[in-house]
Design a protein around this motif. Structure first.
Motif, PDB file in Angstrom:
ATOM      1  N   THR A  77       0.796  -1.240   0.035  1.00 20.49           N
ATOM      2  CA  THR A  77      -0.158   0.093  -0.194  1.00 20.49           C
ATOM      3  C   THR A  77       0.780   1.195   0.054  1.00 20.49           C
ATOM      4  OG1 THR A  77      -0.073   0.011   2.419  1.00 20.49           O
ATOM      5  CG2 THR A  77      -1.838  -0.995   1.302  1.00 20.49           C
ATOM      6  N   SER A  78       0.408   2.266  -0.731  1.00 21.40           N
ATOM      7  CA  SER A  78       1.034   3.392  -0.463  1.00 21.40           C
ATOM      8  C   SER A  78       0.117   4.875  -0.147  1.00 21.40           C
ATOM      9  CB  SER A  78       1.632   3.893  -2.004  1.00 21.40           C
ATOM     10  OG  SER A  78       0.663   4.070  -2.936  1.00 21.40           O
ATOM     11  N   SER A  79       0.656   5.641   0.572  1.00 22.06           N
ATOM     12  CA  SER A  79      -0.191   6.664   1.260  1.00 22.06           C
ATOM     13  C   SER A  79       0.362   7.976   0.905  1.00 22.06           C
ATOM     14  CB  SER A  79      -0.536   6.382   2.600  1.00 22.06           C
ATOM     15  OG  SER A  79      -1.059   7.497   3.272  1.00 22.06           O
ATOM     16  N   LEU A  80      -0.433   9.029   1.163  1.00 18.88           N
ATOM     17  CA  LEU A  80       0.068  10.276   1.175  1.00 18.88           C
ATOM     18  C   LEU A  80       0.800  10.817   2.480  1.00 18.88           C
ATOM     19  CD1 LEU A  80      -2.882  12.486  -0.504  1.00 18.88           C
ATOM     20  CD2 LEU A  80      -1.188  11.257  -1.578  1.00 18.88           C
ATOM     21  N   ASP A  81       1.056   9.832   3.220  1.00 21.12           N
ATOM     22  CA  ASP A  81       1.868   9.904   4.335  1.00 21.12           C
ATOM     23  C   ASP A  81       3.445   9.686   4.126  1.00 21.12           C
ATOM     24  OD1 ASP A  81       2.099   7.324   4.216  1.00 21.12           O
ATOM     25  OD2 ASP A  81       0.947   6.914   6.211  1.00 21.12           O
ATOM     26  N   ASN A  82       3.739   9.657   2.787  1.00 25.83           N
ATOM     27  CA  ASN A  82       5.000   9.720   2.183  1.00 25.83           C
ATOM     28  C   ASN A  82       5.383   8.025   2.285  1.00 25.83           C
ATOM     29  OD1 ASN A  82       4.496  12.342   2.269  1.00 25.83           O
ATOM     30  ND2 ASN A  82       6.103  12.688   3.722  1.00 25.83           N
ATOM     31  N   THR A  83       4.843   7.228   2.887  1.00 30.93           N
ATOM     32  CA  THR A  83       5.396   5.790   3.123  1.00 30.93           C
ATOM     33  C   THR A  83       4.788   4.804   2.172  1.00 30.93           C
ATOM     34  OG1 THR A  83       3.675   5.306   4.837  1.00 30.93           O
ATOM     35  CG2 THR A  83       5.603   6.486   5.287  1.00 30.93           C
ATOM     36  N   ILE A  84       5.458   3.534   2.108  1.00 33.39           N
ATOM     37  CA  ILE A  84       4.915   2.459   1.322  1.00 33.39           C
ATOM     38  C   ILE A  84       4.945   1.232   2.466  1.00 33.39           C
ATOM     39  CG2 ILE A  84       5.253   0.678  -0.412  1.00 33.39           C
ATOM     40  CD1 ILE A  84       6.676   2.927  -1.767  1.00 33.39           C
ATOM     41  N   LYS A  85       4.027   0.747   2.741  1.00 31.73           N
ATOM     42  CA  LYS A  85       3.921  -0.685   3.603  1.00 31.73           C
ATOM     43  C   LYS A  85       3.460  -1.905   2.959  1.00 31.73           C
ATOM     44  CE  LYS A  85       2.332   2.422   7.647  1.00 31.73           C
ATOM     45  NZ  LYS A  85       3.582   2.094   8.378  1.00 31.73           N
ATOM     46  N   LEU A  86       4.452  -2.764   3.511  1.00 33.63           N
ATOM     47  CA  LEU A  86       3.936  -4.262   3.162  1.00 33.63           C
ATOM     48  C   LEU A  86       2.983  -5.034   4.185  1.00 33.63           C
ATOM     49  CD1 LEU A  86       4.439  -6.583   1.087  1.00 33.63           C
ATOM     50  CD2 LEU A  86       6.525  -7.123   2.540  1.00 33.63           C
ATOM     51  N   TRP A  87       2.100  -5.629   3.877  1.00 37.49           N
ATOM     52  CA  TRP A  87       1.137  -6.194   5.024  1.00 37.49           C
ATOM     53  C   TRP A  87       1.100  -7.843   4.864  1.00 37.49           C
ATOM     54  CZ3 TRP A  87      -1.288  -2.812   8.256  1.00 37.49           C
ATOM     55  CH2 TRP A  87      -1.109  -1.554   8.158  1.00 37.49           C
ATOM     56  N   ASP A  88       1.087  -8.485   5.794  1.00 35.22           N
ATOM     57  CA  ASP A  88       0.319  -9.882   5.638  1.00 35.22           C
ATOM     58  C   ASP A  88      -0.793  -9.961   5.646  1.00 35.22           C
ATOM     59  OD1 ASP A  88       0.157 -12.474   5.859  1.00 35.22           O
ATOM     60  OD2 ASP A  88       1.890 -13.120   7.134  1.00 35.22           O
ATOM     61  N   ALA A  89      -1.485 -10.561   4.593  1.00 35.06           N
ATOM     62  CA  ALA A  89      -2.884 -10.560   4.497  1.00 35.06           C
ATOM     63  C   ALA A  89      -3.500 -11.513   5.328  1.00 35.06           C
ATOM     64  CB  ALA A  89      -3.474 -10.667   3.024  1.00 35.06           C
ATOM     65  N   ASN A  90      -2.778 -12.616   5.735  1.00 31.88           N
ATOM     66  CA  ASN A  90      -3.288 -13.715   6.717  1.00 31.88           C
ATOM     67  C   ASN A  90      -3.498 -13.192   8.122  1.00 31.88           C
ATOM     68  OD1 ASN A  90      -3.234 -16.185   4.957  1.00 31.88           O
ATOM     69  ND2 ASN A  90      -1.143 -15.033   4.666  1.00 31.88           N
ATOM     70  N   THR A  91      -2.419 -12.328   8.687  1.00 32.14           N
ATOM     71  CA  THR A  91      -2.569 -11.824   9.925  1.00 32.14           C
ATOM     72  C   THR A  91      -2.659 -10.379  10.256  1.00 32.14           C
ATOM     73  OG1 THR A  91      -0.369 -11.208  10.008  1.00 32.14           O
ATOM     74  CG2 THR A  91      -0.766 -13.401  10.528  1.00 32.14           C
ATOM     75  N   GLY A  92      -2.921  -9.581   9.077  1.00 34.89           N
ATOM     76  CA  GLY A  92      -3.148  -8.259   9.042  1.00 34.89           C
ATOM     77  C   GLY A  92      -2.033  -7.228   9.497  1.00 34.89           C
ATOM     78  N   GLU A  93      -0.761  -7.976   9.781  1.00 35.00           N
ATOM     79  CA  GLU A  93       0.137  -7.053  10.255  1.00 35.00           C
ATOM     80  C   GLU A  93       1.097  -6.589   9.322  1.00 35.00           C
ATOM     81  OE1 GLU A  93       2.656  -9.858  12.721  1.00 35.00           O
ATOM     82  OE2 GLU A  93       1.110 -10.156  14.428  1.00 35.00           O
ATOM     83  N   CYS A  94       1.754  -5.319   9.654  1.00 30.65           N
ATOM     84  CA  CYS A  94       2.488  -4.521   8.762  1.00 30.65           C
ATOM     85  C   CYS A  94       3.996  -5.223   8.852  1.00 30.65           C
ATOM     86  CB  CYS A  94       2.453  -3.156   9.132  1.00 30.65           C
ATOM     87  SG  CYS A  94       3.550  -2.357   8.107  1.00 30.65           S
ATOM     88  N   THR A  95       4.434  -5.611   7.963  1.00 26.57           N
ATOM     89  CA  THR A  95       5.739  -6.516   8.090  1.00 26.57           C
ATOM     90  C   THR A  95       6.875  -5.551   7.536  1.00 26.57           C
ATOM     91  OG1 THR A  95       5.439  -7.302   6.075  1.00 26.57           O
ATOM     92  CG2 THR A  95       4.669  -8.791   7.673  1.00 26.57           C
ATOM     93  N   LYS A  96       6.775  -4.435   6.780  1.00 27.32           N
ATOM     94  CA  LYS A  96       7.626  -3.678   6.582  1.00 27.32           C
ATOM     95  C   LYS A  96       7.216  -2.231   6.143  1.00 27.32           C
ATOM     96  CE  LYS A  96      10.673  -5.861   4.284  1.00 27.32           C
ATOM     97  NZ  LYS A  96      11.279  -6.879   3.339  1.00 27.32           N
ATOM     98  N   THR A  97       8.061  -1.089   6.300  1.00 23.52           N
ATOM     99  CA  THR A  97       7.469   0.046   5.883  1.00 23.52           C
ATOM    100  C   THR A  97       8.815   0.716   5.313  1.00 23.52           C
ATOM    101  OG1 THR A  97       6.064   0.360   7.845  1.00 23.52           O
ATOM    102  CG2 THR A  97       6.766   2.417   6.676  1.00 23.52           C
ATOM    103  N   LEU A  98       8.532   1.322   3.976  1.00 23.89           N
ATOM    104  CA  LEU A  98       9.599   1.936   3.519  1.00 23.89           C
ATOM    105  C   LEU A  98       9.478   3.375   3.106  1.00 23.89           C
ATOM    106  CD1 LEU A  98       9.017  -0.529  -0.167  1.00 23.89           C
ATOM    107  CD2 LEU A  98      10.560  -0.778   1.957  1.00 23.89           C
ATOM    108  N   PHE A  99      10.794   4.043   3.812  1.00 23.83           N
ATOM    109  CA  PHE A  99      10.897   5.456   3.814  1.00 23.83           C
ATOM    110  C   PHE A  99      11.825   5.966   2.610  1.00 23.83           C
ATOM    111  CE2 PHE A  99       9.893   3.965   8.086  1.00 23.83           C
ATOM    112  CZ  PHE A  99       8.679   4.601   8.575  1.00 23.83           C
ATOM    113  N   GLY A 100      11.301   7.056   2.276  1.00 20.89           N
ATOM    114  CA  GLY A 100      12.366   7.676   1.523  1.00 20.89           C
ATOM    115  C   GLY A 100      11.671   8.837   0.454  1.00 20.89           C
ATOM    116  N   HIS A 101      10.581   8.937   0.185  1.00 20.57           N
ATOM    117  CA  HIS A 101       9.715   9.899  -0.549  1.00 20.57           C
ATOM    118  C   HIS A 101       9.423  10.977   0.619  1.00 20.57           C
ATOM    119  CE1 HIS A 101       9.082   8.185  -4.527  1.00 20.57           C
ATOM    120  NE2 HIS A 101       8.690   7.111  -4.006  1.00 20.57           N
ATOM    121  N   VAL A 102       9.635  12.411   0.158  1.00 16.88           N
ATOM    122  CA  VAL A 102       9.544  13.343   0.902  1.00 16.88           C
ATOM    123  C   VAL A 102       8.061  14.084   0.854  1.00 16.88           C
ATOM    124  CG1 VAL A 102      11.797  13.872   1.099  1.00 16.88           C
ATOM    125  CG2 VAL A 102      10.210  15.050  -0.565  1.00 16.88           C
TER     126      VAL A 102
END
Length: 681
Positions: free
Chosen positions: A586-611
């Motif tokens: 998922t990507s958002s206007l909060d400047n981040t990209i997130k990777l989720w596990d659809a089986n558990t609903g947990e966010c496994t990784k967050t990518l930072f870099g865009h300002v």
């Protein structure tokens, strides 16, 4: 004793008598044993031989030219009679069977002194080496070579002509492609860009069948020794067929294989060579495929590309998609443009929408577009004809996605509508409280994912029409999730992580057939006939198949149906498929990209870099591509989350991106599309 009693023989008589005596003993020995050496097929025994003692292989080691020249020069220095004696010894040993040979050697070695034994030992170091690849049956040689990496295989091909035939065989390189293409190898850590995995599996079946035939052929000719591994290697004429519709830019130029497979001593091998290969078909060795894919991956890693810029839209570009031949873009100028991706030529302009085009998707024959004018249009983009128009949303259509039978559309009216073109029914999913910016269908699990300006991502059951899970924001329990996005979510994209897919082979086989649809939004399975071309008529609203669904914050499961409309077998099959749901990006206007596990609903990784906010997102097995309001396009490693490359050039925010095995594209509010090609010329 008188001189008359002495018998004087003429000169040379003793030598002639000795020759006759030798001939009387030697000739029958050679006559009896030499035919067995030269024609073992006529003297085959009923028992089996190992590869060391098989008549077809025994003592057929290629002579060393240098050693034989030295031997000849030393022999020439001896008297002729001594040469004849030594030649007789060699002839006897050469004709002798194995048991007699051992006896001769044992007698000779027992008479050798230490220097002579040391000399024999030095000779044996080289002579004892066996070319096992040529000696073993072909199927075993292929199996051994399959354990080598690509570099070692290339070195093995330089050993000899026989090794080259085996090391370059399609059986070996197909296995290499299977380990590396569209997945990371567990041994070397390298992965190569996408190749259609269904075609890999189909070719694997053909190769396994060919190996069975080789094994049976070798077994039937084992006693006679008429089939050698090098003959089997030369009988490999089977090549990989290229799927033109899925070929990348670097795969579009291929040559027709006109080579005739080498004739073997066994006539049946000739039929094995050319079976299942239609005449006049474009073919390509798997080694060439691997080599090309390796060069493409190296270009990706090193950032080597060729840039092509597409200009023509008079307003910002909001959506795009491309394949190996065309690029299609949608803009706020209300038009959809079709481009030749190789030449950059504008092929046609599709007009019909009266407001900006926010979403599009196409396959081999159809294009579906969604606009802020509240309509969805279906086009034949090859002719420019609008085939059908769907209406039903109360506000602009912001997103859409389709598979073989379903089309999902997200709208500014906060709803999702799912259209079934098979029975002309539809249903509406309600739950979001703001614009629905992205929808994506995961066909294997019958799940739909949606992203909204209300900062949430939702997972929907396409059978029960229920929301199974809410990712980020305020969850279903009303409790804020610190792992979630804090800004409007613009994209949601299911992805298959190969390392985890290996843990569930049964589900992985199902995912392979539709895998390209969920890795990146520009590769889709072709649809047949008029599945997405409704001829008219009204759509009726569909009722959910199940009425009882249990939802938990930790896990979800669908229980036995209270309605007889869905059988228990269907429920079990759906639950089996859901044991391994994909991850979602998922990507958002909060400047981040997130990777989720659809089986558990947990966010496994967050990518930072865009300002600034991230508007566009695309991904495959190895990479994530993002475009943001900061006018930058970034390429990320999907496994580690590390930013690999950053591309600039746009003069306005990047609204959409696309990704293939050898290209990435970005569309911006400046009305420009930039296509980066990493393929091989």
């Amino acid at each position: 004793m008188s001189g008359s009693d002495i018998s004087c023989s003429p000169p040379g008589v003793d030598g002639e008598r000795q020759d006759k005596n030798v001939a009387a003993v030697l000739t029958p020995f050679l006559t009896r044993h030499i035919p067995q050496r030269l024609y073992p097929e006529s003297y085959k025994e009923s028992r089996n031989f190992c590869y060391r003692h098989h008549p077809a292989f025994k003592c057929k080691r290629q002579a060393d030219e240098t050693d034989m020249e030295q031997l000849q020069s030393q022999l020439d220095t001896l008297p002729q009679q001594d040469q004849q004696v030594i030649t007789h010894v060699w002839s006897i040993f050469s004709a002798a069977p194995a048991q007699e040979r051992n006896l001769i050697l044992k007698g000779i070695l027992s008479q050798c002194c230490s220097p002579q034994l040391s000399y024999v030992s030095s000779l044996l170091r080289e002579l004892i080496r066996i070319d096992f690849v040529s000696a073993l049956p072909p199927e075993i040689s292929y199996k051994i070579l399959c354990y080598l990496d690509a570099s070692s295989l290339c070195k093995a091909a330089q050993v000899s002509k026989n090794w080259r035939k085996l090391a370059d065989d399609d059986t070996v390189w197909h296995r290499m492609c299977e380990q590396h293409i569209d997945r990371k190898c567990t041994k070397c850590g390298w992965g190569l860009p996408l190749l259609e995995r269904r075609r890999l599996r189909e070719c694997k079946k053909d190769i396994e069948k060919r190996m069975e035939n080789l094994s049976q052929q070798h077994a039937s000719t084992h006693d006679s020794g008429s089939l050698t591994p090098t003959d089997a290697a030369s009988a490999n004429g089977k090549k990989r067929s290229i799927d033109e519709s899925n070929a990348s830019d670097s795969e579009e130029t291929v040559s027709e294989d006109t080579q005739t497979p080498k004739r073997t001593r066994n006539s049946d091998m000739s039929t094995l060579t050319t079976q299942n290969v239609p005449a006049g078909r474009l073919t390509r060795p798997w080694k060439d495929v691997y080599s090309e894919r390796l060069k493409v991956e190296q270009n990706w890693r090193r950032g080597r590309y060729k840039l092509k810029v597409f200009n023509g839209h008079t307003d910002g570009i909001m959506c795009l998609q491309f394949d190996h031949s065309v690029l299609i873009t949608g803009s706020y100028d209300t038009t959809v443009r079709v481009w030749d991706i190789e030449t950059g030529k504008l092929l046609r302009i599709l007009s019909g929408h009266v407001r900006g085009v926010r979403a599009l998707m196409f396959d081999d024959s159809k294009l579906v577009t969604g606009s802020m004018d509240r309509t969805i249009r279906i086009w034949n983009y090859k002719t420019g004809e609008c085939v059908s128009t769907l209406r039903g949303h109360a506000d602009g259509v912001l997103s859409l996605h389709f598979d073989a039978t379903l089309l999902a559309s997200g709208s500014a009216d906060s709803t999702i509508r799912v259209w079934n073109f098979k029975d002309k029914s539809f249903f509406t999913l309600r739950g979001h409280t703001d614009w629905v910016n992205a929808v994506n269908i995961h066909s294997p699990s019958r799940i739909l994912f949606s992203a909204s300006d209300d900062t949430t991502v939702r997972m929907w059951d396409l059978d029960t029409h229920e929301c199974l899970r809410v990712f980020n924001g305020a969850g279903m329990s009303g409790v804020s999730n610190d792992q979630g996005h804090f800004g409007q979510v613009q994209c949601v994209l299911p992805v298959i992580l190969r390392d985890e897919e290996e843990d569930d082979n049964e589900v992985a086989e199902d995912d392979d057939d539709v895998n390209e649809q969920y890795h990146h939004h520009h590769h889709y399975q072709p649809l047949s006939g008029n599945q997405l071309v409704p001829e008219g008529g009204e759509y009726r609203e569909q009722e959910p198949a199940l009425s009882s669904t249990h939802v938990s914050d930790d896990e979800f499961s669908v229980h036995s149906p209270s309605s007889p409309s869905m059988s228990r077998a269907v429920i079990r099959d759906r639950n089996r498929r859901r044991r391994k749901l994909p991850h979602i990006l998922t990507s958002s206007l909060d400047n981040t990209i997130k990777l989720w596990d659809a089986n558990t609903g947990e966010c496994t990784k967050t990518l930072f870099g865009h300002v600034e906010g991230v508007w566009g997102l695309a991904a495959d097995t190895f990479r994530i591509v993002s475009g943001a309001h900061d006018r930058l396009v970034k390429v990320w490693d999907i496994q580690s989350g590390r930013c690999l490359h950053t591309f600039s050039g746009h003069s306005a925010p990047v609204a959409c991106v696309g990704l293939s095995d050898s290209r990435l594209a970005s569309g911006s509010d400046d009305g420009e599309v930039r296509v980066y090609s990493f393929g091989v010329e």
